[in-house]
Design a protein around this motif. Structure first.
Motif, short mmCIF file in Angstrom:
data_model
loop_
_atom_site.label_atom_id
_atom_site.label_comp_id
_atom_site.label_asym_id
_atom_site.label_seq_id
_atom_site.Cartn_x
_atom_site.Cartn_y
_atom_site.Cartn_z
N PRO A 25 -1.66 75.61 20.24
CA PRO A 25 -1.82 75.40 18.80
C PRO A 25 -3.12 75.97 18.25
CG PRO A 25 -2.54 73.45 19.94
CD PRO A 25 -2.14 74.45 21.01
N GLY A 26 -3.78 76.85 19.02
CA GLY A 26 -5.11 77.32 18.64
C GLY A 26 -5.16 78.12 17.36
N GLY A 27 -4.03 78.62 16.87
CA GLY A 27 -4.02 79.37 15.63
C GLY A 27 -3.71 78.53 14.41
N SER A 28 -3.60 77.21 14.57
CA SER A 28 -3.16 76.34 13.50
C SER A 28 -4.33 75.64 12.80
CB SER A 28 -2.20 75.28 14.06
OG SER A 28 -1.96 74.26 13.12
N VAL A 29 -4.46 75.87 11.50
CA VAL A 29 -5.47 75.16 10.71
C VAL A 29 -5.14 73.67 10.65
CG1 VAL A 29 -6.41 74.89 8.38
CG2 VAL A 29 -6.16 77.18 9.37
N ALA A 30 -3.85 73.33 10.56
CA ALA A 30 -3.46 71.93 10.52
C ALA A 30 -3.89 71.21 11.80
CB ALA A 30 -1.95 71.80 10.32
N PHE A 31 -3.75 71.88 12.94
CA PHE A 31 -4.17 71.26 14.20
C PHE A 31 -5.69 71.11 14.22
CE2 PHE A 31 -4.95 70.87 18.75
CZ PHE A 31 -3.93 70.01 19.13
N ALA A 32 -6.40 72.09 13.68
CA ALA A 32 -7.86 71.97 13.59
C ALA A 32 -8.26 70.77 12.75
CB ALA A 32 -8.45 73.25 13.01
N HIS A 33 -7.53 70.51 11.67
CA HIS A 33 -7.81 69.33 10.84
C HIS A 33 -7.53 68.04 11.61
CE1 HIS A 33 -7.39 71.82 6.90
NE2 HIS A 33 -8.60 71.88 7.40
N ASP A 34 -6.48 68.04 12.44
CA ASP A 34 -6.22 66.87 13.28
C ASP A 34 -7.39 66.63 14.23
OD1 ASP A 34 -3.74 66.55 12.10
OD2 ASP A 34 -2.63 67.48 13.76
N LEU A 35 -7.88 67.69 14.84
CA LEU A 35 -9.02 67.55 15.74
C LEU A 35 -10.24 67.00 15.01
CD1 LEU A 35 -8.71 70.88 17.77
CD2 LEU A 35 -8.34 68.57 18.65
N ALA A 36 -10.47 67.49 13.81
CA ALA A 36 -11.61 66.99 13.03
C ALA A 36 -11.44 65.50 12.75
CB ALA A 36 -11.73 67.77 11.73
N GLU A 37 -10.22 65.07 12.45
CA GLU A 37 -9.98 63.65 12.18
C GLU A 37 -10.23 62.81 13.43
OE1 GLU A 37 -6.63 60.81 10.00
OE2 GLU A 37 -6.14 62.89 10.51
N PHE A 38 -9.82 63.32 14.57
CA PHE A 38 -10.08 62.60 15.81
C PHE A 38 -11.58 62.50 16.08
CE2 PHE A 38 -10.93 62.63 20.40
CZ PHE A 38 -10.33 61.43 20.76
N ILE A 39 -12.29 63.62 15.95
CA ILE A 39 -13.73 63.61 16.22
C ILE A 39 -14.45 62.68 15.26
CG2 ILE A 39 -15.81 65.05 16.19
CD1 ILE A 39 -14.02 67.37 17.20
N ARG A 40 -14.07 62.71 13.98
CA ARG A 40 -14.69 61.79 13.01
C ARG A 40 -14.44 60.34 13.40
NH1 ARG A 40 -12.92 65.44 8.94
NH2 ARG A 40 -11.02 64.20 8.69
N GLY A 41 -13.21 60.04 13.83
CA GLY A 41 -12.90 58.68 14.22
C GLY A 41 -13.71 58.21 15.40
N VAL A 42 -13.89 59.09 16.38
CA VAL A 42 -14.69 58.73 17.56
C VAL A 42 -16.15 58.54 17.17
CG1 VAL A 42 -15.50 59.54 19.80
CG2 VAL A 42 -13.10 59.86 19.16
N ARG A 43 -16.67 59.43 16.35
CA ARG A 43 -18.07 59.33 15.93
C ARG A 43 -18.34 58.05 15.14
NH1 ARG A 43 -19.56 65.39 13.57
NH2 ARG A 43 -19.74 66.46 15.59
N ALA A 44 -17.32 57.54 14.46
CA ALA A 44 -17.50 56.35 13.63
C ALA A 44 -17.59 55.07 14.45
CB ALA A 44 -16.35 56.24 12.63
N ILE A 45 -17.27 55.11 15.73
CA ILE A 45 -17.35 53.93 16.58
C ILE A 45 -18.81 53.60 16.84
CG2 ILE A 45 -16.73 52.96 18.83
CD1 ILE A 45 -14.30 54.87 18.81
#
Length: 296
Positions: free
Chosen positions: A117-137
């Motif tokens: 999925p490396g060419g997908s902007v939508a997948f990149a946004h999913d990754l950003a949401e995951f990283i934000r969620g982890v950082r918020a802990i």
């Protein structure tokens, strides 16, 4: 892949499951094909996964490590919109296998290595949401432990020297040495440690219908440099989605460059160490370095 690596035949796994967890005795046990370098993986029925450490060691430190990983998994579980494994049980040595082992829930999906999925902007946004969620802990006052990736880049100089020496016949080492000399001097930004997954490589990301469906191998979850989880930008994403990830996270130039440095440090070790024993993992390192040098 490792000196003295432990063999884990399926019949040993079946014997251990039957002896220690009789409630699962009737479930099929089958090996999971994986490029993983730490554990041999087996499915127990449709809902469970067993993980058997591959590197030899003493049982008691291994048990403590697995218990700590289970605690980390429980802390992360349910804290982001994306599923992560739930610890289920801890097995003991037996049937010829000398170490404790763990059981967790099985998450459906295709690893990003295969789904690409490396060419997908939508997948990149999913990754950003995951990283934000982890950082918020909440770190609850915890800081980086001082081992592995996630602290001072310069503490990895000896390892990087080993990597460069062993990569002379594989890579453009003079150029890569120059890149590391610049990267190792990058200072920490004003942001302190945050919670991180710790190993966001494609093999730890699950994909379904082109979107992030889950994140596995969460034993490295803990406080570290906020830039550490940015390694996924170069391990997986192409240029457009990589920029989308940066924009979604609002990374400043220093944090982004430190993310590049952590991806570089990890990739250098993958190429030569696994060139014969795990070619897929070696190729991951090469592809990451190609992305990094193309940017440079």
């Amino acid at each position: 892949m490792h000196v003295g690596q432990l063999a884990v035949p399926p019949e040993v796994v079946r014997a251990l499951v039957a002896e220690q967890f009789p409630q699962w005795r009737g479930l099929p046990v089958r090996r999971v094909a994986s490029r993983g370098t730490v554990n041999a993986l087996f499915r127990i029925g449709d809902q469970l996964a067993a993980r058997f450490p591959l590197e030899p060691g003493d049982p008691e430190p291994t048990r403590r490590r697995l218990e700590a990983e289970a605690g980390q998994a429980r802390e992360l579980m349910g804290r982001t919109p994306f599923p992560t494994p739930e610890p289920v049980a801890l097995g003991a040595p037996g049937a010829g296998y000398p170490l404790p082992w763990s059981v967790q829930t099985w998450l459906p999906g295709v690893v990003a290595t295969d789904a690409e999925p490396g060419g997908s902007v939508a997948f990149a946004h999913d990754l950003a949401e995951f990283i934000r969620g982890v950082r918020a802990i909440d770190t609850r006052g915890r800081t980086f432990s001082g081992t592995g990736r996630g602290g001072d880049l310069r503490t990895h100089d000896d390892w990087m020297a080993t990597c460069f020496d062993n990569s002379e016949q594989l890579l453009d080492v003079p150029r890569l040495r120059r890149m590391w000399q610049d990267m190792r001097e990058l200072p920490r930004g004003s942001t302190g440690d945050v919670m991180t997954h710790g190993d966001l490589v494609p093999d730890n990301l699950l994909v379904s219908d082109g979107r992030l469906a889950g994140v596995i191998d969460v034993g490295g979850f803990g406080p570290a440099d906020p830039a550490l989880d940015l390694v996924v930008a170069w391990h997986l994403l192409e240029a457009g989605p990589r920029q989308a990830l940066r924009d979604a996270l609002g990374c400043d130039p220093l944090e982004w460059e430190r993310g590049r440095a952590w991806a570089f440090q990890q990739a250098m070790g993958l190429v030569w160490y696994y060139v014969e024993s795990n070619p897929g993992m070696s190729q991951l390192g090469r592809r990451t370095l190609e992305r990094l040098t193309a940017e440079a």
